[in-house]
Design a protein around this motif. Sequence first.
Motif, mmCIF file in Angstrom:
data_model
loop_
_atom_site.group_PDB
_atom_site.id
_atom_site.type_symbol
_atom_site.label_atom_id
_atom_site.label_comp_id
_atom_site.label_asym_id
_atom_site.label_seq_id
_atom_site.Cartn_x
_atom_site.Cartn_y
_atom_site.Cartn_z
ATOM 1 N N THR A 1 4.654 8.551 3.314
ATOM 2 C CA THR A 1 4.583 7.134 2.609
ATOM 3 C C THR A 1 3.778 6.580 2.941
ATOM 4 O O THR A 1 2.801 6.653 3.404
ATOM 5 C CB THR A 1 5.332 6.502 4.592
ATOM 6 O OG1 THR A 1 6.368 7.090 5.431
ATOM 7 C CG2 THR A 1 4.958 5.045 4.263
ATOM 8 N N GLY A 2 3.804 5.128 1.651
ATOM 9 C CA GLY A 2 2.941 4.724 0.843
ATOM 10 C C GLY A 2 1.535 5.523 0.078
ATOM 11 O O GLY A 2 1.066 4.348 -0.341
ATOM 12 N N ALA A 3 1.917 6.470 0.179
ATOM 13 C CA ALA A 3 0.773 7.079 -0.893
ATOM 14 C C ALA A 3 1.017 7.319 -1.742
ATOM 15 O O ALA A 3 2.284 7.138 -2.870
ATOM 16 C CB ALA A 3 0.398 8.396 0.198
ATOM 17 N N SER A 4 -0.174 7.390 -2.549
ATOM 18 C CA SER A 4 0.133 7.398 -4.311
ATOM 19 C C SER A 4 -0.911 8.460 -4.685
ATOM 20 O O SER A 4 -1.817 9.262 -4.361
ATOM 21 C CB SER A 4 -0.186 6.184 -5.384
ATOM 22 O OG SER A 4 -0.041 5.302 -4.367
ATOM 23 N N ILE A 5 0.267 9.870 -5.823
ATOM 24 C CA ILE A 5 -0.691 10.758 -6.728
ATOM 25 C C ILE A 5 -0.623 10.213 -8.054
ATOM 26 O O ILE A 5 0.108 9.698 -8.590
ATOM 27 C CB ILE A 5 -0.305 11.992 -6.019
ATOM 28 C CG1 ILE A 5 -0.355 12.602 -5.169
ATOM 29 C CG2 ILE A 5 -0.599 12.576 -7.567
ATOM 30 C CD1 ILE A 5 0.045 13.585 -4.999
ATOM 31 N N ILE A 6 -1.402 10.329 -8.571
ATOM 32 C CA ILE A 6 -1.610 9.818 -10.532
ATOM 33 C C ILE A 6 -2.552 10.700 -10.991
ATOM 34 O O ILE A 6 -3.595 11.211 -10.512
ATOM 35 C CB ILE A 6 -2.408 8.635 -10.108
ATOM 36 C CG1 ILE A 6 -1.866 7.133 -9.961
ATOM 37 C CG2 ILE A 6 -2.593 8.515 -11.783
ATOM 38 C CD1 ILE A 6 -2.161 5.700 -10.087
ATOM 39 N N ILE B 1 -1.964 14.214 1.490
ATOM 40 C CA ILE B 1 -1.897 12.789 1.338
ATOM 41 C C ILE B 1 -1.241 12.522 2.523
ATOM 42 O O ILE B 1 -0.425 12.745 2.440
ATOM 43 C CB ILE B 1 -2.592 11.904 0.213
ATOM 44 C CG1 ILE B 1 -1.410 11.549 -0.262
ATOM 45 C CG2 ILE B 1 -3.409 12.900 -0.754
ATOM 46 C CD1 ILE B 1 -1.665 10.853 -2.005
ATOM 47 N N GLN B 2 -2.150 11.607 3.460
ATOM 48 C CA GLN B 2 -0.704 10.089 4.251
ATOM 49 C C GLN B 2 -0.989 9.292 4.045
ATOM 50 O O GLN B 2 -1.341 8.441 2.403
ATOM 51 C CB GLN B 2 -1.875 10.877 5.325
ATOM 52 C CG GLN B 2 -2.013 12.465 5.711
ATOM 53 C CD GLN B 2 -0.044 12.849 6.136
ATOM 54 O OE1 GLN B 2 0.868 12.780 7.180
ATOM 55 N NE2 GLN B 2 -0.001 14.451 5.931
ATOM 56 N N LYS B 3 -0.426 8.762 4.736
ATOM 57 C CA LYS B 3 -0.103 6.559 4.696
ATOM 58 C C LYS B 3 -1.414 6.705 3.566
ATOM 59 O O LYS B 3 -2.729 6.017 4.693
ATOM 60 C CB LYS B 3 0.466 6.168 5.812
ATOM 61 C CG LYS B 3 0.915 5.236 5.585
ATOM 62 C CD LYS B 3 1.599 4.881 6.682
ATOM 63 C CE LYS B 3 1.735 2.764 6.876
ATOM 64 N NZ LYS B 3 2.687 2.298 8.454
ATOM 65 N N ASN B 4 -0.748 5.739 2.531
ATOM 66 C CA ASN B 4 -1.946 4.196 2.111
ATOM 67 C C ASN B 4 -2.476 4.940 0.882
ATOM 68 O O ASN B 4 -3.716 4.855 0.918
ATOM 69 C CB ASN B 4 -2.257 3.629 3.070
ATOM 70 C CG ASN B 4 -1.083 2.380 3.739
ATOM 71 O OD1 ASN B 4 -0.075 2.148 2.414
ATOM 72 N ND2 ASN B 4 -1.416 2.103 4.566
ATOM 73 N N GLN B 5 -3.209 6.378 0.928
ATOM 74 C CA GLN B 5 -3.761 7.313 0.209
ATOM 75 C C GLN B 5 -3.500 7.057 -1.010
ATOM 76 O O GLN B 5 -2.575 6.895 -1.933
ATOM 77 C CB GLN B 5 -4.110 8.908 0.719
ATOM 78 C CG GLN B 5 -4.896 8.732 2.182
ATOM 79 C CD GLN B 5 -6.360 8.966 1.772
ATOM 80 O OE1 GLN B 5 -7.031 8.900 0.357
ATOM 81 N NE2 GLN B 5 -7.393 8.784 2.636
ATOM 82 N N ILE B 6 -4.771 7.332 -1.858
ATOM 83 C CA ILE B 6 -4.620 7.291 -3.380
ATOM 84 C C ILE B 6 -5.477 8.476 -4.174
ATOM 85 O O ILE B 6 -6.705 8.478 -3.567
ATOM 86 C CB ILE B 6 -4.695 6.400 -3.813
ATOM 87 C CG1 ILE B 6 -4.466 4.578 -4.206
ATOM 88 C CG2 ILE B 6 -5.082 5.698 -5.551
ATOM 89 C CD1 ILE B 6 -5.219 3.642 -4.367
ATOM 90 N N PHE B 7 -4.474 9.229 -4.763
ATOM 91 C CA PHE B 7 -5.127 10.673 -4.809
ATOM 92 C C PHE B 7 -4.989 9.940 -7.147
ATOM 93 O O PHE B 7 -4.324 10.561 -6.934
ATOM 94 C CB PHE B 7 -4.439 11.351 -4.687
ATOM 95 C CG PHE B 7 -4.432 13.171 -4.629
ATOM 96 C CD1 PHE B 7 -6.012 14.278 -4.064
ATOM 97 C CD2 PHE B 7 -4.458 13.237 -5.900
ATOM 98 C CE1 PHE B 7 -7.120 14.986 -4.393
ATOM 99 C CE2 PHE B 7 -5.390 15.062 -6.313
ATOM 100 C CZ PHE B 7 -6.152 15.718 -5.836
ATOM 101 N N LYS B 8 -5.994 11.245 -7.006
ATOM 102 C CA LYS B 8 -6.182 10.553 -8.527
ATOM 103 C C LYS B 8 -7.099 12.160 -9.146
ATOM 104 O O LYS B 8 -8.177 12.063 -8.322
ATOM 105 C CB LYS B 8 -6.837 9.199 -9.241
ATOM 106 C CG LYS B 8 -6.654 8.966 -10.675
ATOM 107 C CD LYS B 8 -7.211 7.311 -10.656
ATOM 108 C CE LYS B 8 -6.669 7.067 -12.962
ATOM 109 N NZ LYS B 8 -7.815 5.923 -12.773
#
Length: 1523
Positions: A461-466, A431-438
């Motif tokens: 940068t700025g991405a999230s994995i939850i 995932i790239q910038k500012n993405q949210i992966f949940k």
Amino acid sequence: MQGLFIIALLLVAIDSADIVNQQFVAVSITLIDLNQLSQKYIVENSSWSQCTTGAIQSKAINQAVVEIRNCTFTDCQLSSGSVSGGAIQLISSQGGKQIIEKCKLINCNSQRNAGGIDIIISDTNTLIEIIDITIQNCSAKEKGGAMYIDISSNALLLLKGSCLFENDTTLMTDGGGIWIIINQSSINYEIEGDLTFKNCTSRREGGAVYLTVVQSTCNFSVLGDLTFDNCTSGVGPSQGGGGALRITLRSQTAITLDGKVIFKDCYSHSHGGGISIEIRNTEFQLTINDLCIFKDCQSLYDGGGMELSCVDTSVKFNIFGEMNFEGCIGHRSVGAFYLTLSSGSQAEISNLYINNCSSLGYQDNAGAMEIYMSTNTKMVLKDIQAYNCYSAWNDGGIIIYSQYGGSVELTNISIVNCSSAHIGGGLRTDIQKNQIFKVKDSLLQNDSSASGGGFLGYIATGASIILEQTDIYKCSCIENGGGINIMIDGTELTYFTLIDVYIHECQATGSIIFESPPSGFGGGLFITNLNDYAAHWKGIDLRGMKIYGNYAKRKGQSVYVAMVGVVHLCKYGIAGEFVKGNYSDSDSYETDLEGIICNQTSFQALNIQQAEQGTQVLEYWWNDPRGTIFHILNRNGQYHGENVTGCAESTHPCLTIEYAIQQISIERGGGSETDPVQEKRIGIHQQGYDLAYPIQFSQSSCFTNVIKIMKQLYGTEYQMDGQAELKILNSANVELSKSGWISTATEMTLRMYGIKIIANAQLSIPVIYIEGSESIVELNTITFFGINLSPSSQQKGIVHLFVEKTQFVANHSTFQDINIIGAGGNAIRIQNSGAQGIQSTISDCNFINISSSGDANGIGGSALYFQSGSSIGDSVLIDGSSKFQQCKCSDGEGGAIYAKIEQNGQLEISGGIVFEQCESQQSASSQKGGRGGAIYADINFGSQVSFVIKDALFSKCKALSSSSTSSRGFGGGIFIAGTGDYDVQSNGLDFRGIKIDQNSADKEGLSIYIVMSKIKEFCQYGTAGGYVKGNYNDRTSYLDELVGIPLNINQFNQLQLSQVLDQQYHLQYYWSQIVTLTKALAVVNESDIDEPIKMKIDGQNMNNENFSIKIIDLGQKSSKQANLGLRSPFSNFIRLQPNHQLTKVTQTQYINQQELIYPPEDQSSNPISIQGQPQSQQSASFKINDLTFIDYNNIQYGVLASNERRIFTGIGGKEGKMMNLEIQIIQPEGIEKEEEEQKEEEEEEVIVEQVIVPAPKEGIPFWIIIVAGVGGLALLALLISLLTCCCLFLCCPLCRKKSSKEDRVKKIREDYEKIKIKHQKNEYSMQLASGKQQGFDINQNKKQGFTDLWALPEQQGSPNTDSLYIRREGNLSTSQYRNKSSPLLNNQASTSDISMSGYSDNLRGQMDDIERSNRSSRTPLNVSESQKRQQQLQNRSTTGYAKPSSRQGGNISANSIGRSRNPNNPNRPLSPGINQGRQDSRSPARTPQSSFKSSSSSHMTSPAPIKTPPLQMNNSVKLVEWN
């Protein structure tokens, strides 16, 4: 044999007789053409074979019915021609109905479309039914081997019963079985029976079926079963998608499958072995109510079972229902399902079961499913199961690629026994910038790979994995991260969070062959960052991790961290809480959590031995030395505080904070209260604590340099809910000589967690005061509520930092209901006291309802004051959705923030910050404030400064002024000012992330006002003001949103308001294509009915596309210029409303004016034509069909121009600097011409010669004048005789005098002859002009640079009073006339003046004698003609033109001259030029001019009299009186 056997039958047209029990062999086509209402035709129990031009062509319209039942078509073909359909062609429209039932088509073919049946159907209520049909071994060269179907205009096609399509093929294109196109329809389609496609092939796409939907809204319902068996697309060199089914959607479509759908052994040489779907800029929904099975399907490329691609932007689709993929193979791609989402698309897929699928490719192709997402997309996957899938390269189960923006959500995902030869055994994401992966409620089990056995994640940068409520069980890898492998990249904060995630019995087995790179690390979890960005640790939260029974061959049995910031991660929070999960300091093995201080690149360069030597257990970093929380309580309640040995626990707190600090040294140090310890933790009991006296923390008094004040049991599983209350009890004199209620000295660290601070009374010193250098301040979840601060001498802050080389962090904190009066101040005040920098971060904080007053210098900022002054550089970062709401400052600049940025200072605002209803107000008693409703930035532009707004909303903020004349009320959102020259290449100012909404300012800059000497360069940097305007729209936003002035703040403060308004610009001006005007001309021709007004605008940089002009009504002309006839200006044009497109600048300059913009936006007028290139001089011209478009007689106008109907400029390309509209009037021929408006700077010199003859019975009788003339001559003769006698007795000198006198008389006569010749030349010129055009050619004379008007009659006669002779030099100023050498143009009177009154009386008789000889050559207007002219004047005066009179500077009649006497000589008439000039200065009316009327005869008729224009005092006027 039954029926009729026909060997050779020619073309048959059938309209009545049915065909029943017939056989047709080798016949030409049978035509059925029904067009009558309710006609019906039946074809039944018949057969056709070996037909070379097709068998049946049936046409049913106008509700006619054709039924074809129980027929057989064998070996029929259509070899050529424009018609399709090897056996049957059906055409229905206008309500026609056709039915084909229980028919068989075998071995039929077409050289065009439709080897079997060609169907063309259109119009509402038109129907074709296909029932129980079999089509075998049919082919078409182009589209539709079995059937070609074209449906349009809401027609309906129904497929019923059991239909079989077997061994059908297309030789060149698409749709081996059926090719369908639906166009311009909005209707439901149904397939009620079972359709079977077996062994169908196409050379390109859709081996069995090709379906395309265009400009329709369709709903498909399949009620029966669909079977696709061994169908193939892309046979031969041409490759195509959809081995069985290819669907292309360009309009909204919904497909519902109620029966079972089976794709078995289907193959595509391109993509989608079973089915390929392409969606273009529309919505699609697939609902499966039974089951869709892909069994043993294969493709060479994307998607062995299924491929779905969104091509255009903003596609939405959903797939609901159960889809099973069994044994599908992607030879060079994903095994089962491949999906691509275009930018802005949204998708949801549920209930997929993928088993034993594989990818045999050599690239990143998943064994089960692959999803590629473009920017700003949203993907939801639910109830997905992947079992026993394999990839020969990467990603055995599912892989998801996602570009920046958007989100991915996976719920109830099970990936079991999946594996890959390289990385990512179960689930992988990139995932790239500012993405949210949940991922939620999911299972990864027995998955394996070389690296990242269960889950492999790459975070940019700025991405999230939850990961939430996910079980990772018995996953393994050879390298690192048996359960999870996370790689973090980028230079900004990224996030990896585990919430209730179980990682158990996972393994990192390690390589038995390679020593480098290191392997066998992190049996459960391996985390690394790919660069040296040390702050990555801030985004890692493993508090929800639960680890059991994991194994690593080398280090980190459960967790291994290879990061630069691993030490910070361990020390963050309480005892490593963010990294250890359920790890127990007392019970767990220390080797469960281990790490190394290096990034991924450095780690990969190590060998196994080096990696093991650099590894440290994580507990070492968070628990050295060990410590606990000492609680304090001085309020009554369930528990009571007590200063005794052993007090610390929440159930046994200490009484005072001083005692607790002392006891920490005793109990955790060496036994003495002076023993130093690394940190001291003070816990505020849940019952609260009252602070009655200010307290200062220093190393010398606390014997530590770290103080942490936190709520009860903070950081443990037993921590209290909410915040602990700390109340300040202020009383008399306790604040004297104190800096703050909680203060620290040099090199101290103060951290506070979960505290609410209130006060019982007004304070005069800060709540928290930090001074000195090398300090650290952290406020985490702190609330300052209801505090009143009143500093006595200088501004203070609720939190006040006067430091250098210090770090300040505020997270999740709130300042609410704060009131600061007295000397003023701020909620947070940051001042640099030295040469070292301050780094400040304010994240997720709220500033609500804060009011303050500015200081004597107007420094405000109720929420934040930031002043940089270091050579190293100070910085403030505001991010994390912080909010500034109702922050107001009176008499100070900056309602919420005042920032003084210089010497490498930095201010960055990002993360969705909101400024709402903030105000800066100037009070009635002050000359300060009212600039920057939210932010005031004072910047040293000459140094390396940085002010960046990446993401912030400014809404309903105000800059208020109490004075209508002060330069206050500027910048409703932001006011930016300073000194020095800004270098745009430094990128120091960047406001691309600004969002503005409903801000206001009493004066200028509704949202932004900038005072900056290099403002032009700044606005022009980037594309169209991109660095300054944020969400400002060049076409729809108010121009006044962004305003600035190219000055520094010192110069700005010296200006009066009027000067500011004159020198400022809308910022859009700087990036717009500016027009420069040099001339504006309107030519009015009242005789031109079609185009009475022609406009010409001269200038530069005009653009043809959107060029427009603004015409401004400047009010009535002066009394000398105005005409009483009024017209309605700007008729039939839209006027701008106040405060809409008109700007405040415009309203200030053009108050009480009317404006219009031409051409109107509806393009109802004549276009503007532009000649010339923008870089050179240009002319824009257009024509107006309405004479009342402007009131050219009475109103003055100014002109501005724009290339985009927004920024209107004029002289010098300056905004709002109007070019005066010059109006040139061409009068209708034969009617008096209104005098052209004269400019003040250009006055025309007029020479008037008038022949005056006394009117009958008025003035001096004519015979008296003759007697006086004769007497004069006699007297003159007597004088000459006397002089002659005297000369006989005089000497030579007397003779010389006589000779001189004779010479003088001679000279006078010569002068008179010259004048006479000049009159004759002018007569001749007039005759030439009349011979050329039979009238006056004004255009030709203008080309020559002057105008000569001589109203001389051609016939002979005596002069008349109405005959007036004028010569006008054109467009020369008075000074130019005065510089001419000709005595006729000289203002000064002389003896050679042309005026006859300038000659001596004794010569008048001689001149009269000469003139009498010339009178016979002129013919004056007779009396009747004169009366006609006067009547024309009267008629014009009643239709809008002022009637001239002698008092208004009109015609100069003999009577008027006779009544005006010269004061120096009462016997002589006053010069009409002087008399008229005086009268004209008082005249309220203008005198219209007249023009000549052309005659159709060959000779010139007597011209109309020409009236004199109003003359000024400085005109040279010469009068010739004929006696």
